[in-house]
Design a protein around this motif. Structure first.
Motif, PDB file in Angstrom:
ATOM      1  N   LEU A   3      -2.847 -13.501  -0.915  1.00  0.00           N
ATOM      2  CA  LEU A   3      -2.233 -12.359  -1.584  1.00  0.00           C
ATOM      3  C   LEU A   3      -1.911 -12.657  -3.040  1.00  0.00           C
ATOM      4  CD1 LEU A   3      -0.097 -11.282   1.412  1.00  0.00           C
ATOM      5  CD2 LEU A   3      -1.935  -9.977   0.360  1.00  0.00           C
ATOM      6  N   ARG A  94      -4.824  -7.565   6.899  1.00  0.00           N
ATOM      7  CA  ARG A  94      -5.029  -8.451   5.750  1.00  0.00           C
ATOM      8  C   ARG A  94      -6.019  -7.814   4.766  1.00  0.00           C
ATOM      9  NH1 ARG A  94      -5.532 -13.673   8.475  1.00  0.00           N
ATOM     10  NH2 ARG A  94      -3.321 -14.081   8.196  1.00  0.00           N
ATOM     11  N   ALA A  97      -4.212  -5.375   2.773  1.00  0.00           N
ATOM     12  CA  ALA A  97      -3.334  -5.986   1.764  1.00  0.00           C
ATOM     13  C   ALA A  97      -4.124  -6.516   0.572  1.00  0.00           C
ATOM     14  CB  ALA A  97      -2.516  -7.113   2.396  1.00  0.00           C
ATOM     15  N   LEU A  98      -5.374  -6.920   0.805  1.00  0.00           N
ATOM     16  CA  LEU A  98      -6.162  -7.541  -0.259  1.00  0.00           C
ATOM     17  C   LEU A  98      -6.918  -6.520  -1.112  1.00  0.00           C
ATOM     18  CD1 LEU A  98      -7.593 -10.628   1.669  1.00  0.00           C
ATOM     19  CD2 LEU A  98      -5.799 -10.620  -0.066  1.00  0.00           C
ATOM     20  N   GLY A 123       2.412  -8.494   2.111  1.00  0.00           N
ATOM     21  CA  GLY A 123       1.506  -7.940   1.098  1.00  0.00           C
ATOM     22  C   GLY A 123       1.688  -6.448   0.958  1.00  0.00           C
TER      23      GLY A 123
END
Ligand SMILES: NC(=O)c1ccc[n+]([C@@H]2O[C@H](COP(=O)([O-])OP(=O)(O)OC[C@H]3O[C@@H](n4cnc5c(N)ncnc54)[C@H](OP(=O)(O)O)[C@@H]3O)[C@@H](O)[C@H]2O)c1
Length: 272
Positions: A3, A94, A97-98, A123
């Motif tokens: 993150l 994930r 979040a990225l 994140g």
């Protein structure tokens, strides 16, 4: 750490600094120093193609589908909770979040009433984008009402007035009909509109119709297909690509595989 890298890209900071235990070079991108645990190396390798996006290369689009061994992403009633195991769900969060934005089709928004947040990982929540050319998604869907992250509705220009009255002009992207006619939105125009809003790394989360259109139009850089050891039987189909007459014509993108608990993630490089 993943993150941190994404945040540095978003904020226009240099790729690394003394606090971040990573190497960076313009030609090879990020590299882990020696000595990291094999699990960390594997996770890093999976996300490296996304993490390396910086500067002019930051416009990048990744899709994912979680499917059964028989190629379904949900039952015939639309139940998709859950096709994949917990590791697959963490992977999904994930990716959210990225990336700068997460995109879903109208059927997913109607059937799942999803939040599209990052509640299983640390994140930020991405901007949420719904492709709903005909305004099928109810106005009280969680995405539009829960205030957890910005949400954009992409619709046909013919429905702009109604959509803006419902959500406000700043949350509506109204696009002209595709030259081929019908209800199809021109996906390159969708991508251009999102990038004009500063949303550069895009995550196409589903469902099968939406991800398949991105693949068929050559607009995905990468696809994560997470196959779970389950048989659903005549459910919502997952990935559909152009039909091949001969095996010699079939697409064979370079792939890598990763274990995600009991599921297997196939990482396809669609730009190779
Ligand atoms: N397992 C997984 O990974 C996963 C992920 C996401 C969703 N799901 C499941 O998948 C099911 C829904 O998937 P689905 O494949 O049936 O549909 P979907 O992809 O969610 O939505 C398709 C609809 O989105 C709109 N749309 C998408 N691209 C468009 C374009 N280029 N132009 C215009 N409109 C566009 C259209 O709406 P209109 O019909 O209004 O034109 C289209 O029919 C649900 O059951 C959900 O639970 C599973």
């Amino acid at each position: 750490m993943l993150l941190d890298i994404a945040q540095r890209r978003r904020r226009g900071l240099p790729p690394t600094d003394a606090r971040l235990p990573l190497h960076w070079s313009a030609h090879a991108g990020y590299a882990l120093p020696e000595g990291w645990h094999a699990d960390a190396q594997s996770l890093f390798a999976l996300f490296k193609p996304l993490l390396d996006r910086r500067g002019d290369a930051a416009d990048w689009t990744i899709g994912q589908l979680g499917q059964s061994l028989d190629g379904c992403i949900a039952t015939h009633t639309g139940d998709a909770c859950f096709v994949n195991g917990p590791e697959g769900l963490v992977h999904l969060h994930r990716l959210r979040a990225l990336c700068d934005a997460v995109v879903v089709g109208a059927s997913t928004a109607c059937l799942d009433n999803p939040q599209l947040t990052t509640r299983r990982v640390p994140g930020p929540n991405p901007t949420r984008v719904v492709l709903d050319p005909r305004l099928r998604v109810p106005a009280d869907a969680k995405l539009f009402r829960d205030g957890q992250a910005p949400t954009l509705l992409v619709c046909h220009a013919a429905h702009r007035t109604q959509a803006e009255a419902r959500l406000g002009a700043d949350r509506v992207v109204a696009l002209p009909a595709h030259p081929s006619g019908g209800a199809v939105l021109a996906l390159p125009a969708v991508l251009a509109a999102l990038r004009a809003r500063g949303l550069r790394t895009l995550f196409i989360e589903g469902g099968g119709v939406t991800v398949s259109q991105f693949v068929q139009q050559g607009l995905l850089d990468r696809l994560h297909l997470i196959v779970a050891p389950v048989l659903i039987g005549a459910g919502h189909p997952g990935l559909r690509v152009k039909r091949s007459d001969a095996m010699a014509d079939a697409l064979r993108p370079p792939v890598r595989t990763f274990a995600l608990g009991g599921d297997v993630l196939w990482d396809m490089d669609l730009r190779a």
